[in-house]
Scaffold this active site. Structure first.
Site, PDB file in Angstrom:
ATOM      1  N   LYS A  99       0.771  -1.392   0.162  1.00 24.11           N
ATOM      2  CA  LYS A  99       0.034   0.001  -0.088  1.00 24.11           C
ATOM      3  C   LYS A  99       0.852   1.188  -0.109  1.00 24.11           C
ATOM      4  CE  LYS A  99      -0.504  -0.366   5.058  1.00 24.11           C
ATOM      5  NZ  LYS A  99      -1.468  -0.429   6.278  1.00 24.11           N
ATOM      6  N   ARG A 142     -10.736  -1.464  15.671  1.00 25.77           N
ATOM      7  CA  ARG A 142     -11.040  -0.555  14.516  1.00 25.77           C
ATOM      8  C   ARG A 142     -12.102  -1.068  13.700  1.00 25.77           C
ATOM      9  NH1 ARG A 142      -5.309   1.216  11.919  1.00 25.77           N
ATOM     10  NH2 ARG A 142      -5.491  -1.093  11.244  1.00 25.77           N
ATOM     11  N   HIS A 174      -5.576  -8.040  13.206  1.00 27.28           N
ATOM     12  CA  HIS A 174      -4.530  -6.960  13.258  1.00 27.28           C
ATOM     13  C   HIS A 174      -3.921  -6.978  14.611  1.00 27.28           C
ATOM     14  CE1 HIS A 174      -2.559  -3.595  10.886  1.00 27.28           C
ATOM     15  NE2 HIS A 174      -2.134  -3.458  12.343  1.00 27.28           N
ATOM     16  N   ARG A 194       1.760 -11.525   7.098  1.00 22.11           N
ATOM     17  CA  ARG A 194       1.830 -10.180   6.312  1.00 22.11           C
ATOM     18  C   ARG A 194       3.117  -9.461   6.570  1.00 22.11           C
ATOM     19  NH1 ARG A 194      -3.197 -10.450   8.640  1.00 22.11           N
ATOM     20  NH2 ARG A 194      -2.640  -8.376   9.977  1.00 22.11           N
ATOM     21  N   TYR A 249      15.830  31.583   6.016  1.00 18.93           N
ATOM     22  CA  TYR A 249      14.657  32.226   6.554  1.00 18.93           C
ATOM     23  C   TYR A 249      14.760  32.488   8.134  1.00 18.93           C
ATOM     24  CZ  TYR A 249      12.216  31.557   2.044  1.00 18.93           C
ATOM     25  OH  TYR A 249      11.754  31.547   0.889  1.00 18.93           O
ATOM     26  N   CYS A 285      14.001  24.618   3.703  1.00 27.02           N
ATOM     27  CA  CYS A 285      12.968  25.546   2.702  1.00 27.02           C
ATOM     28  C   CYS A 285      12.200  24.385   1.869  1.00 27.02           C
ATOM     29  CB  CYS A 285      13.899  26.292   1.896  1.00 27.02           C
ATOM     30  SG  CYS A 285      15.294  27.514   2.402  1.00 27.02           S
ATOM     31  N   MET A 286      11.112  25.026   1.216  1.00 25.08           N
ATOM     32  CA  MET A 286      10.451  24.136   0.234  1.00 25.08           C
ATOM     33  C   MET A 286      11.215  23.545  -0.620  1.00 25.08           C
ATOM     34  SD  MET A 286       7.301  25.429  -2.040  1.00 25.08           S
ATOM     35  CE  MET A 286       5.953  25.667  -0.793  1.00 25.08           C
ATOM     36  N   ASP A 287      12.169  24.017  -1.174  1.00 26.68           N
ATOM     37  CA  ASP A 287      12.849  23.431  -2.317  1.00 26.68           C
ATOM     38  C   ASP A 287      14.330  23.071  -2.201  1.00 26.68           C
ATOM     39  OD1 ASP A 287      10.294  23.404  -4.085  1.00 26.68           O
ATOM     40  OD2 ASP A 287      10.933  25.448  -4.115  1.00 26.68           O
TER      41      ASP A 287
END
Length: 820
Positions: A488, A587, A616, A673, A715, A763-765
């Site tokens: 998944k 759950r 589970h 699993r 920043y 930073c973002m990038d």
């Protein structure tokens, strides 16, 4: 080449059946998936803990194979038609015996290489250096095991005048068998180290085992600077051999008197002659000096050797799968080429089952010399049997034999430059492209031209590590116990079809995804394995039915919705479902009191069939919660037994997850699993040493500048330099999934083997790192997550778990899939 009757005569047969005694054998096969030339193949049915080659004999007979070495009574296959069978006690020993007899037919120099590290690099560098002077036969990739060695030696032919084979061992009593197969005339011991240390009491015992390769070898080559190695070769049983020792010791046959390391190369003075090695790290220099000494022994001058050293390039020792233009992928295997390594590469190519269209870009076979016309006919047959639709050939020899190649589409070029000039005129679309060339053709330029360029930050995913982890957990369960691979969330962020194709190749039993669209995506990419959808939702049941995805049913509402969906398909009978039991996690799932109604509803609906019942575990990794886990298992045993007894067909049971597999073996049941452990991580300390890192996040330095004391970075000016500081920029930020919590000195990365801190805010990038005190510059590689910077340790330091870190890696970071 032998006939099957000749092979039967020198094998220790229990019995034989040879209706076709004159069948010629040119191909040895132990993996039915690698069948290429059925009529000339001899299949060895090998039994392992998890597999049995005998099970594949009927399918091989249908495909045209009629020569087999087996350990079972061959009468069981009589109904499939007349075939040649040779029954023995041990199929692996029989394979080795065939290779040993084949080796005896050739009187040429054979170099046998062993050691803890460096075997493959020394072999590949010798191949690069000697391919102009000899017609070589070489172990493909790292074929150095009890099966890989005989497969390598079998490739020897009358056209070869020098052989180079690796020999690897992991346990005592293995090397003598490999020595009998290789029969080296020149032996190289690269070094002795910690690899496979768990199977030997100390390095001395391991060394004693390795040097058995040289028991009948007249010439041995080794570095005498290691006292352990030097002492063993001074023993009486090595006194009658030519010992090509090298090192700083005064009595070394090739004595080093000076070693000067500069930025990118090392100058070594040996026996008064200077050698310029184009590497600076100790391991590469050691490996290169092994090649230097061998070439001196073979009669090459220092000038010849320096010319060849200058052409050496780092050996990746791996095939890489990268995204290419127009929805294609390219397999980069550009560091060596012979027919056997081509077979290995085609086998790996076939594992990319997503793609129907296959293209091979191939160079002349420079390292094996001039091939006979019959060899090019064999190459064509090899490509044809692998359903190659397009051949792009580079080199005069391939061009001279173009009439033999029968692919639907062919292109021939005189040189790599010629190909690159015309590459944009060739249509590539939705296909897998194998780039396979001899080193001096420089095919890495072809790979670069085909590759889809996006981001300099790359997530390398190791397929051998994935298989290692799968096999480790398989070793903990019974042979008949099945394994569900949890794939998944794009295999926990690592990709999907590339990893799953490898799992499918290694006979995984089931896949499990969280949502229907994940399963549909896999079906569209030609994944045929059974798939459980754990987050089955009513709105997607129609899609699940049309793509043969098996839903988790966890309450009466989901059961009713699925029954409604099935009612629109009256032609469908016994559609598989998986029943979830709530054993205490609270759950999802049915409880014991629900069973009477649940079993009645399923029994009266012929469209339903229960494939499995499962639950589970809430805290299988936590010893403090073991009593609760045991209560869960006891409840599951009670409820699942009732369900099993309510139906007249077998129903699989599974409850163990990654941690449960090792901590609660009594709960393996019919299936387990495997989730995070498959990708190299576990909270069970005893398991972690057996697992390998699947994911390595790499980037590069794009900019370097030095700032003065008192200046700030990033920043909000959160970092202030207290001295002149060398700042590096890497193209990785929180938009790539890199945690902001690692900024401001909390995290670090590895640059050229040195750990350097992250400074300022992430930073973002991009992210800033402190390179003060290093010689790092633009273009140098940075390891963000890897063996030296473990993702589980990083996660722990910021209050996360490996799941968080892996699944957070953005889709804009390209995944490159690596086969060692």
């Amino acid at each position: 080449m032998f006939t099957i009757s000749e092979i039967a005569n020198f094998l220790p047969c229990i019995s034989r059946q040879l209706p076709y005694p004159d069948d010629a054998v040119s191909e040895l096969l132990f993996d039915s998936r690698r069948l290429l030339l059925p009529a000339r193949t001899l299949f060895f049915a090998i039994k392992t803990e998890k597999n049995d080659g005998h099970a594949y004999i009927p399918d091989l007979i249908r495909k045209g194979v009629r020569n087999f070495v087996v350990t079972e009574n061959f009468r069981q296959w009589e109904s499939y038609g007349a075939c040649n069978f040779v029954r023995v006690d041990d199929s692996v020993a029989a394979l080795q015996k065939v290779a040993e007899r084949h080796r005896r037919q050739f009187d040429i120099p054979v170099v046998g290489i062993t050691g803890s590290n460096g075997k493959t690099i020394v072999k590949e560098w010798l191949t690069q250096m000697l391919s102009e002077d000899y017609k070589l036969v070489v172990s493909p990739n790292s074929y150095n095991s009890q099966i890989g060695v005989p497969m390598s030696v079998w490739q020897m032919g009358p056209q070869h005048d020098l052989a180079i084979f690796e020999a690897g061992i992991s346990r005592p009593d293995e090397m003598r068998r490999l020595a009998d197969i290789i029969q080296p005339t020149i032996g190289i011991l690269t070094n002795i180290g910690s690899a496979h240390a768990q199977f030997f009491k100390d390095e001395q015992e391991k060394l004693e085992e390795k040097v058995l390769l040289f028991k009948d070898c007249p010439v041995v080559l080794y570095c005498s600077d290691n006292p352990l190695i030097d002492n063993i070769f001074r023993r009486k049983d090595f006194q009658n051999k030519t010992r090509l020792s090298w090192g700083f010791r005064e009595d070394s046959a090739f004595r080093i008197t000076e070693k000067k390391v500069e930025r990118n190369h090392t100058m070594v003075t040996m026996n008064g002659k200077e050698f310029d090695i184009p590497f600076a790290d100790d391991a590469s220099v050691e490996n290169a000096l092994h090649t230097v000494v061998l070439l001196l022994h073979l009669g090459f001058t220092a000038a010849d050797i320096n010319r060849k050293l200058a052409l050496l390039t780092p050996v990746s020792m791996r095939m890489e799968v990268k995204e290419a233009l127009n929805q294609s992928v390219v397999i980069n295997d550009t560091y060596s080429l012979d027919i056997n390594s081509l077979r290995v590469a085609l086998d790996f190519m076939n594992a990319q089952i997503r793609y129907k269209r296959k293209t091979v870009i191939l160079s002349d076979f420079a390292q094996v010399g001039t091939l006979a016309r019959e060899a090019y006919a064999e190459i064509n047959e090899l490509l044809t049997n692998n359903r190659i639709g397009k051949l792009i050939a580079v080199g005069s020899e391939l061009g001279r034999h173009r009439d033999l190649f029968t692919m639907p589409e062919t292109h021939f070029f005189d040189s790599t430059a010629d190909l690159l000039a015309h590459l944009n005129r060739i249509d590539f679309h939705n296909e897998v492209i194998l780039v396979k060339g001899a080193r001096h053709f420089g095919f890495e330029k072809v790979t670069d031209a085909l590759q889809l360029r996006s981001h300099r930050t790359i997530l390398n995913v190791s397929l051998p590590a994935l298989v290692n982890n799968l096999n480790y957990y398989r070793s903990l369960i019974a042979p008949q116990t099945k394994v569900v691979a949890m794939v998944k969330a794009m295999c926990y962020g690592l990709g999907d079809v590339e990893l799953i194709s490898e799992l499918q190749y290694h006979n995984i039993d089931y896949l499990a995804v969280a949502y229907t669209d994940e399963g549909v995506n896999l079906r569209k990419k030609n994944i045929k394995l059974p798939i459980i959808v754990l987050g089955a939702e009513g709105e997607s049941f129609e899609m699940m039915i049309s793509h043969n995805l098996e839903p988790e049913i966890f309450n009466f509402y989901s059961l009713e919705e699925f029954e409604k969906a099935l009612s629109h398909h009256p032609e469908i009978q016994e559609f598989k479902i998986h029943l979830k039991i709530d054993t205490g996690m609270h759950r999802l799932g049915f409880r014991k009191e629900d069973l009477p109604e649940l079993t009645q509803r399923i029994q009266r609906n012929p469209q339903l069939k229960v494939a499995s019942v499962f639950s589970h575990l809430a805290a299988a990794d936590d010893p403090a919660e073991d009593n609760f886990t045991l209560l869960q298992i006891a409840y599951f045993e009670e409820v699942s037994s009732i369900l099993q007894n309510s139906f007249d067909y077998p129903i699989l049971r599974h409850i163990d997850n990654t941690a449960g597999i090792s901590r609660f073996p009594q709960a393996h049941y019919d299936m387990v699993r495997l989730g995070i452990g498959l990708y190299g991580f576990t909270s069970v300390a005893a398991d972690q040493p057996h697992l390998q890192h699947v994911a390595t996040l790499r980037t590069v330095i794009t900019h370097v500048r030095t700032i003065g004391a008192g200046e700030t970075v990033g920043y909000n000016r959160t970092y202030t330099a207290d001295q002149p500081t060398k700042v590096g920029i890497i193209p990785l930020g929180y938009a790539d999934g890199f945690p902001p919590e690692l900024g401001r000195g909390a995290g670090s990365v590895i640059v050229k083997g040195t750990r350097v801190p992250i400074i300022g805010k992430v930073c973002m990038d991009m992210t800033m790192i402190d390179l003060t005190g290093t010689d790092a510059t633009e273009g140098d590689e940075v390891v963000v997550y890897g063996e030296a910077n473990r993702i589980d340790d990083i996660a722990r330091s910021i209050g996360k778990i490996p799941y968080h870190m892996l699944t957070a890696i953005s889709k804009r970071v390209p995944r490159t899939y690596v086969m060692e």
